[in-house]
Motif scaffolding. Structure first.
Motif, short mmCIF file in Angstrom:
data_model
loop_
_atom_site.label_atom_id
_atom_site.label_comp_id
_atom_site.label_asym_id
_atom_site.label_seq_id
_atom_site.Cartn_x
_atom_site.Cartn_y
_atom_site.Cartn_z
N GLY A 64 0.83 -1.21 0.00
CA GLY A 64 0.00 0.00 0.00
C GLY A 64 0.86 1.26 0.00
N ILE A 65 1.93 1.24 0.83
CA ILE A 65 2.81 2.41 0.89
C ILE A 65 3.50 2.62 -0.46
CG2 ILE A 65 4.96 3.29 1.95
CD1 ILE A 65 3.96 1.82 4.53
N LEU A 66 3.92 1.50 -1.06
CA LEU A 66 4.59 1.63 -2.36
C LEU A 66 3.63 2.17 -3.43
CD1 LEU A 66 6.81 -1.57 -2.33
CD2 LEU A 66 7.50 0.78 -1.87
N ASN A 139 13.55 -6.18 18.09
CA ASN A 139 13.92 -7.37 17.32
C ASN A 139 12.75 -7.74 16.41
OD1 ASN A 139 14.23 -10.06 16.47
ND2 ASN A 139 15.49 -10.55 18.24
N MET A 140 13.03 -7.65 15.12
CA MET A 140 11.97 -7.86 14.12
C MET A 140 11.32 -9.25 14.24
SD MET A 140 12.46 -6.91 10.21
CE MET A 140 13.29 -8.30 9.54
N GLN A 151 3.90 -3.33 16.33
CA GLN A 151 5.29 -3.38 15.86
C GLN A 151 5.36 -3.81 14.39
OE1 GLN A 151 7.62 -5.78 18.56
NE2 GLN A 151 7.43 -4.30 20.22
N VAL A 152 4.49 -4.74 14.00
CA VAL A 152 4.50 -5.18 12.59
C VAL A 152 4.15 -4.00 11.68
CG1 VAL A 152 3.41 -6.73 10.91
CG2 VAL A 152 3.96 -7.59 13.17
N MET A 158 8.36 1.34 8.00
CA MET A 158 9.79 1.61 7.81
C MET A 158 10.31 0.97 6.52
SD MET A 158 11.48 1.67 11.60
CE MET A 158 11.23 -0.02 12.03
N PHE A 159 9.94 -0.30 6.29
CA PHE A 159 10.41 -0.95 5.06
C PHE A 159 9.82 -0.31 3.81
CE2 PHE A 159 12.16 -4.40 7.62
CZ PHE A 159 13.30 -4.69 6.89
N GLY A 160 8.52 0.02 3.90
CA GLY A 160 7.86 0.66 2.75
C GLY A 160 8.59 1.94 2.39
#
Ligand code: ASP
Length: 414
Positions: A64-66, A139-140, A151-152, A158-160
């Protein structure tokens, strides 16, 4: 040739059968039969929901972010659309939560006895600051293995953002996310196909262990969600359609009704797309805007789902005797808004995301069993509201864009 029953019919039959079997076991004092032999299948189904929820949230949010990055290309329409979606969904959460709290305060939601076989645990109450600190993972893998949904979500954001910022070098990751997201959605629809088994086993166990009163409570929570859906449709969509697009509420709902009926029966925003496009264009929305707003809305704009998640969370927390403090209420609004964005526009997807909202406030996901039996009834209403919101947005944005072009031409002509 034998005709296969459609999924909604299978679910309906499973529901009726589950209630009958549950009542028989309740009256004959055989509740342990349902707990020992039927509930385990329900548990398998809930385990599958739990299993799929982390990858679904992670991948659908990054994807979605992308896709928002692509929105930069469509310019201001993209941001106006997102702003409309976000504000109306936040309002939907507040309406849903208010209705649920009102019903709860009136004593309409029950606190259930943890009968034999009921294994839910109480939530550990957290205050707002603890929730805030707890949102950031150290810790992921721990976040994934403990299904810590807040957290997910942070990891997904963050990754997006990082993939987007990497530009050309991040292309491989981008393609991987979109392909993995398609695979996980497929997996999710396989799990949803098992719904009739889940509905039958859960319904019979719930009725057998909780007695006939539970049917009344389910009717009440269903009524609470529908009140929320109606308030949202009547106030939010009527007001925005009137003030932003100049369409009277009666005209809006009259022209939107074919799509609303289709969504109500199909319980899928995506399947309703062709009908909602036609209805929105009938109301005066521009073709290029409906082609952008409606598919995006069918994926990320789910006001009905947000209301359902708030109502269901308060109901289930009350059932388990969990008190919700301010911290939890804020968390519910936050996660239900995000959960509705991450919900796929297919029938039953909202329940998978409900698992995320429950987990975020520490309420046992197994409680979903209590309401899963009637999920289809919630789903019909929430899908109807979901697509109405998309249509309202497309007419409003069309009007705003038209005004902008008119103003530009006026200035140029001066
Ligand atoms: N069925 C809904 C939709 O397609 C999603 C959900 O289950 O809430 O819009």
């Amino acid at each position: 040739m034998k005709k296969k029953l459609s999924l909604p019919i299978q679910i309906l039959l499973a529901l009726v059968l589950g209630v009958i079997v549950g009542l028989v076991c309740y009256k004959t004092g055989n509740a342990s039969f349902t707990a020992n032999y039927l509930k385990p299948f329900g548990t398998i189904f809930v385990n599958l929901l739990k299993f799929v929820v982390v990858p679904v949230v992670l991948l659908s949010m990054i994807d979605g972010i992308l896709s928002m990055n692509d929105m930069k290309r469509v310019g201001t329409i993209g941001w106006k659309t997102m702003a409309y979606f976000f504000c109306t969904t936040a309002i939907a959460c507040i309406i849903g939560l208010s209705c649920a709290i009102l019903f709860d305060n009136l004593g309409l939601f029950p606190t259930l006895a943890a009968e034999e076989g009921a294994v839910w645990e109480n939530a550990t109450s957290a205050n707002f600051m603890d929730t805030l600190v707890g949102m950031f993972p150290s810790n992921m893998w721990t976040s994934f293995s403990t299904a810590n949904m807040l957290q997910v979500i942070i990891i997904a954001i963050m990754f997006g953002g990082a993939i987007m910022a990497s530009g050309e070098k991040g292309r491989l990751c981008r393609e991987f996310v979109s392909s993995a997201n398609a695979v996980i959605n497929q997996l999710m629809s396989f799990i949803i196909k098992l719904s009739p088994i889940g509905v039958f086993t859960m319904m019979s166990w719930v009725v057998a262990t909780q007695g006939t009163e539970i049917l009344g409570s389910l009717a009440i929570v269903l009524c609470c969600a529908y009140i929320g859906y109606i308030i949202h449709a009547v106030f939010v969509y009527s007001i925005t359609a009137k003030t932003m697009a100049g369409i009277s509420p009666i005209e809006f709902f009259k022209k939107a009704s074919p799509a609303m009926i289709f969504a109500f029966t199909s319980a899928s925003s995506v399947a309703t797309l062709p009908v909602s496009k036609e209805c929105a264009e009938n109301m005066g929305a521009d073709k290029d805007i409906t082609s952008f707003v409606l598919p995006l809305g069918a994926t990320v704009n789910m006001d009905g789902t947000a209301i359902y998640q708030c109502v269901a969370t308060v109901f289930l927390a009350t059932c388990a005797g969990v008190h919700l403090g301010l911290g939890e209420l804020v968390t519910i609004v936050l996660t239900a808004t995000l959960a509705s964005i991450g919900t796929a526009g297919v029938s039953g997807a909202g329940t998978i995301m409900l698992a995320m909202v429950l987990t975020s406030i520490g309420v046992d996901v197994n409680l979903i069993m209590i309401i899963y039996g009637i999920d289809r009834l919630f789903d019909m209403g929430r899908t109807c509201l979901n697509i109405t919101g998309d249509m309202a947005c497309s007419v409003c944005i069309s009007k705003l864009e038209r005004k902008k072009t008119q103003n530009k031409t006026l200035i140029n002509n001066k």
